[in-house]
Design an enzyme around this catalytic site. Structure first.
Site, short mmCIF file in Angstrom:
data_model
loop_
_atom_site.label_atom_id
_atom_site.label_comp_id
_atom_site.label_asym_id
_atom_site.label_seq_id
_atom_site.Cartn_x
_atom_site.Cartn_y
_atom_site.Cartn_z
N GLY A 44 34.68 37.96 46.20
CA GLY A 44 33.26 38.01 46.62
C GLY A 44 32.11 38.19 45.88
CB CYS A 45 31.91 40.40 42.62
SG CYS A 45 32.16 41.70 43.61
CB THR A 46 32.79 34.93 41.84
OG1 THR A 46 33.77 35.67 41.16
CG2 THR A 46 32.79 33.47 41.32
#
Length: 157
Positions: A44-46
């Site tokens: 998700g952060c990527t």
């Protein structure tokens, strides 16, 4: 003390990638996006970081600087930034000073275990250092577009 909408954000200084010290007072005169995310190199952060990367030119056109913030160390941040080609800096908040200021540490659950982690959140600060918009409990799809639209609206006054 944490941030409040339509109020000035307390000055802060934090270490960032590329050997930078990011200080709010030094950034006056430009709009600022701070997006808080849980962990470098997670799916998700990527995806979220790639969204800000892909719209970076549009943020700059709206006179808005973007910074990602997590508790990861600078070495992890440098690797994440290089691997993803992020054109913006990542702030290391290992002591959680920024997380506390923006009140983004929340009780989370993973596989039945509770822990304190960063609640994915984004903040838009205007040229005078006033918090103009906040997004908490962010879902990644469509989020960057919403932040960009808010930054563009702020730019147009």
């Amino acid at each position: 003390m944490s941030v409040t909408l339509d109020q000035p954000v307390a000055d802060f200084q934090a270490a960032a990638t590329s050997g930078q010290q990011v200080r709010l007072a030094d950034l006056q005169g430009r709009n600022l996006v701070l997006y808080f995310y849980p962990k470098d190199s997670t799916p998700g952060c990527t995806t979220q970081g790639q969204g800000f990367r892909d719209q970076h030119g549009a943020f700059l056109a709206a006179d808005t600087l973007v910074f990602g913030v997590s508790r990861d160390g600078l070495k992890s941040h440098e690797n994440f930034k290089a691997k993803q080609g992020f054109p913006f800096e990542l702030i290391s908040d290992g002591d959680e000073a920024l997380c506390q200021l923006f009140d983004v540490i929340k009780l989370k659950k993973l596989y039945g275990k509770e822990y304190l982690g960063i609640d994915r959140s984004t903040f838009l600060i205007d040229k005078a250092g006033v918090l103009r918009q906040e997004w908490r409990g962010v879902k990644v799809p469509g989020h960057v577009d919403a932040v960009l639209a808010a930054a563009q609206a702020l730019q147009q006054g």
